[in-house]
Design a protein around this motif. Structure first.
Motif, mmCIF file in Angstrom:
data_model
loop_
_atom_site.group_PDB
_atom_site.id
_atom_site.type_symbol
_atom_site.label_atom_id
_atom_site.label_comp_id
_atom_site.label_asym_id
_atom_site.label_seq_id
_atom_site.Cartn_x
_atom_site.Cartn_y
_atom_site.Cartn_z
ATOM 1 N N ALA A 46 0.778 -1.133 0.321
ATOM 2 C CA ALA A 46 -0.267 -0.266 -0.289
ATOM 3 C C ALA A 46 0.920 0.957 0.219
ATOM 4 N N ASP A 47 0.102 2.563 0.244
ATOM 5 C CA ASP A 47 1.106 3.205 -0.003
ATOM 6 C C ASP A 47 1.894 3.883 1.489
ATOM 7 N N ILE A 48 2.834 4.644 1.017
ATOM 8 C CA ILE A 48 3.198 5.205 2.859
ATOM 9 C C ILE A 48 2.702 6.287 2.452
ATOM 10 N N VAL A 49 1.549 6.454 4.278
ATOM 11 C CA VAL A 49 1.755 7.781 4.605
ATOM 12 C C VAL A 49 2.488 8.274 5.218
ATOM 13 N N SER A 50 3.073 9.767 4.956
ATOM 14 C CA SER A 50 4.076 10.522 5.439
ATOM 15 C C SER A 50 2.889 11.995 6.457
ATOM 16 N N LEU A 51 3.381 11.829 7.747
ATOM 17 C CA LEU A 51 2.610 12.873 8.646
ATOM 18 C C LEU A 51 4.460 13.249 9.033
ATOM 19 N N PHE A 52 4.360 14.952 8.578
ATOM 20 C CA PHE A 52 5.701 16.344 8.698
ATOM 21 C C PHE A 52 5.318 17.203 10.067
ATOM 22 N N GLU A 53 5.839 17.063 11.044
ATOM 23 C CA GLU A 53 5.375 17.610 11.921
ATOM 24 C C GLU A 53 6.058 18.703 11.908
ATOM 25 N N LEU A 54 6.454 20.119 12.053
ATOM 26 C CA LEU A 54 6.735 21.427 11.975
ATOM 27 C C LEU A 54 6.837 21.822 12.966
ATOM 28 N N ARG A 55 8.038 21.975 13.875
ATOM 29 C CA ARG A 55 8.284 22.956 14.876
ATOM 30 C C ARG A 55 9.555 23.619 15.109
ATOM 31 N N GLY A 56 9.106 24.422 15.888
ATOM 32 C CA GLY A 56 9.568 25.751 15.969
ATOM 33 C C GLY A 56 9.378 27.008 16.988
ATOM 34 N N LEU A 115 11.404 26.666 10.815
ATOM 35 C CA LEU A 115 10.983 25.284 11.510
ATOM 36 C C LEU A 115 11.512 24.201 10.839
ATOM 37 N N ASP A 116 11.512 23.333 11.906
ATOM 38 C CA ASP A 116 12.176 22.046 11.652
ATOM 39 C C ASP A 116 10.841 21.030 11.351
ATOM 40 N N VAL A 117 11.419 19.546 10.695
ATOM 41 C CA VAL A 117 11.051 19.036 10.661
ATOM 42 C C VAL A 117 10.843 17.491 11.168
ATOM 43 N N THR A 118 10.597 16.908 11.289
ATOM 44 C CA THR A 118 10.134 15.559 12.387
ATOM 45 C C THR A 118 8.927 15.123 11.244
ATOM 46 N N VAL A 119 9.350 13.860 10.666
ATOM 47 C CA VAL A 119 8.548 12.792 9.775
ATOM 48 C C VAL A 119 8.127 11.480 10.543
ATOM 49 N N ARG A 120 6.917 11.622 10.484
ATOM 50 C CA ARG A 120 6.292 10.031 10.478
ATOM 51 C C ARG A 120 6.353 8.968 9.638
ATOM 52 N N VAL A 121 6.607 8.260 9.408
ATOM 53 C CA VAL A 121 5.627 7.321 8.453
ATOM 54 C C VAL A 121 4.831 6.575 8.332
ATOM 55 N N SER A 122 4.162 5.780 7.797
ATOM 56 C CA SER A 122 3.350 4.517 8.150
ATOM 57 C C SER A 122 2.853 4.454 6.916
ATOM 58 N N GLU A 123 2.522 2.676 6.826
ATOM 59 C CA GLU A 123 1.706 2.195 5.549
ATOM 60 C C GLU A 123 -0.124 2.140 5.826
ATOM 61 N N GLU A 124 0.211 2.355 4.720
ATOM 62 C CA GLU A 124 -2.036 3.100 4.138
ATOM 63 C C GLU A 124 -2.369 1.608 4.361
ATOM 64 N N GLN A 125 -3.241 2.063 5.288
ATOM 65 C CA GLN A 125 -3.709 0.861 6.350
ATOM 66 C C GLN A 125 -5.639 0.865 5.165
ATOM 67 N N ASP A 126 -5.614 -1.177 4.832
ATOM 68 C CA ASP A 126 -7.439 -1.248 3.854
ATOM 69 C C ASP A 126 -7.990 0.201 2.920
ATOM 70 N N SER A 127 -7.285 0.836 2.360
ATOM 71 C CA SER A 127 -7.210 2.105 1.077
ATOM 72 C C SER A 127 -8.347 2.645 2.115
ATOM 73 N N ARG A 128 -8.048 3.167 3.777
ATOM 74 C CA ARG A 128 -9.454 4.030 4.265
ATOM 75 C C ARG A 128 -8.201 5.442 4.020
ATOM 76 N N ASP A 129 -9.172 6.301 4.452
ATOM 77 C CA ASP A 129 -8.242 7.225 4.268
ATOM 78 C C ASP A 129 -7.300 8.107 5.112
ATOM 79 N N SER A 130 -6.368 7.738 6.211
ATOM 80 C CA SER A 130 -5.309 7.815 6.779
ATOM 81 C C SER A 130 -5.407 8.896 7.562
ATOM 82 N N LEU A 131 -5.749 10.117 6.705
ATOM 83 C CA LEU A 131 -5.412 11.448 7.263
ATOM 84 C C LEU A 131 -6.910 11.900 7.868
ATOM 85 N N ALA A 132 -7.953 11.471 8.070
ATOM 86 C CA ALA A 132 -9.153 11.929 8.132
ATOM 87 C C ALA A 132 -9.157 12.465 8.996
ATOM 88 N N TRP A 133 -8.233 11.825 9.934
ATOM 89 C CA TRP A 133 -8.683 12.734 11.574
ATOM 90 C C TRP A 133 -7.594 14.081 11.727
#
Length: 317
Positions: free
Chosen positions: A132-142, A217-235
């Motif tokens: 499945a697709d790789i979901v990337s979550l970028f946390e920008l801090r500063g 701003l600095d960047v930290t990235v968290r990655v995960s595999e998309e699950q069951d074709s659902r909207d992993s970014l709905a939250w």
């Protein structure tokens, strides 16, 4: 008496591999990523040379391959590194993190994780054989001045969605990016979720980090595999702050005289993703590309029309 005979072939499909390491400093992370990139490039050149040995030839050169030499120098597990075809494996750094990503492979040797540890890092994420697709979550801090924080965040969101911005050029149509401005102590200034095409992962990460750095701003990235074709970014939806610029969808009304050519062009616009022609025809009219800038939507419509399609753009909801 009945005899049943089955003839089957095992399936061992390739998937993507992603390894994320974290280091004490950005300088060390960048250095490690550069070292990995150098040996990967050298090995790919060696592997493609006509005189390189191949698996099953029974002997190796007296001079080891770049990967094998690298493993020997750092006392890493060597495996079959002489014969490893890793032409799509890429290494890069984002802040304190080092990423290794191959969009299509059967496996990666343990030596890469070992090297991250040898160089003083720790492995914080590994995604093995993802389909499945790789979901990337970028946390920008500063630290931003309170008076200009909201303005800075809005400007950054607009830049991410520019005609050449990573959330427009690299995000697939079927999973749109999402973002949220931090409002509580300890939260990132901005959290951005996106899915990039596997082969655009390094480009997308670098582009997001570059824009964030421009705003301090600095960047930290968290990655995960998309699950069951659902909207992993709905939250993260609805995204905030909202975009000022208008976005547009591309509608395909009719495939015209050459459905296969239209499907080919649509696949190109979707970064090479497969298009089911019969399914596409049954669904028409339908939205085929979503939330593009005006310029990119006009380009897409023109490209589809040149292939014989009846297509138009409409304001995105």
């Amino acid at each position: 008496m009945k005899i049943h005979v089955w003839n089957a072939f095992a399936s061992n499909n390739s998937g993507s591999y992603t390894i994320v390491g974290r280091f004490p400093s950005e300088e060390l992370a960048a250095q490690v990523a550069a070292e990995l990139s150098e040996v990967l490039a050298a090995h790919e050149q060696w592997f493609r040379s006509p005189t390189a040995p191949r698996s099953g030839e029974g002997s190796r050169r007296e001079t080891p391959s770049p990967l094998r030499a690298f493993a020997q120098v750092h006392s890493l597990t060597q495996g079959e590194s002489d014969w490893a075809d890793q032409g799509e494996l890429r290494a890069w750094s984002t802040g304190h993190q080092v990423f290794l990503h191959d969009p299509c492979t059967l496996s990666l040797p343990d030596s890469y994780e070992e090297f991250l540890r040898v160089r003083g890092g720790k492995v914080e994420t590994r995604i093995r054989h993802a389909h499945a697709d790789i979901v990337s979550l970028f946390e920008l801090r500063g630290t931003l001045p309170k008076k200009t924080k909201a303005e800075t965040v809005r400007a950054l969101v607009e830049e991410l969605h520019a005609d050449d911005g990573p959330l427009v050029t690299l995000a697939p149509f079927n999973l749109q990016p999402a973002w949220r401005e931090g409002s509580k102590p300890g939260e990132p200034v901005l959290t951005v979720g996106a899915v990039f095409h596997d082969r655009d992962l390094a480009t997308g990460f670098t582009a997001v980090e570059g824009l964030a750095r421009r705003h301090g701003l600095d960047v930290t990235v968290r990655v995960s595999e998309e699950q069951d074709s659902r909207d992993s970014l709905a939250w993260l939806r609805p995204s905030h702050p909202p975009l000022k610029r208008k976005m547009f969808d591309v509608w395909l009304l009719e495939a015209g005289y050459s459905p296969k050519e239209v499907a080919r062009r649509l696949g190109e616009l979707r970064h090479g993703r497969y298009v089911d022609v019969p399914g596409l025809l049954k669904a028409l009219p339908d939205t085929v590309l979503k939330r593009l800038t005006l310029s990119r939507a006009e380009q897409a419509v023109r490209f589809l029309r040149e292939g014989g399609a009846n297509a138009e753009l409409r304001p995105a909801e």
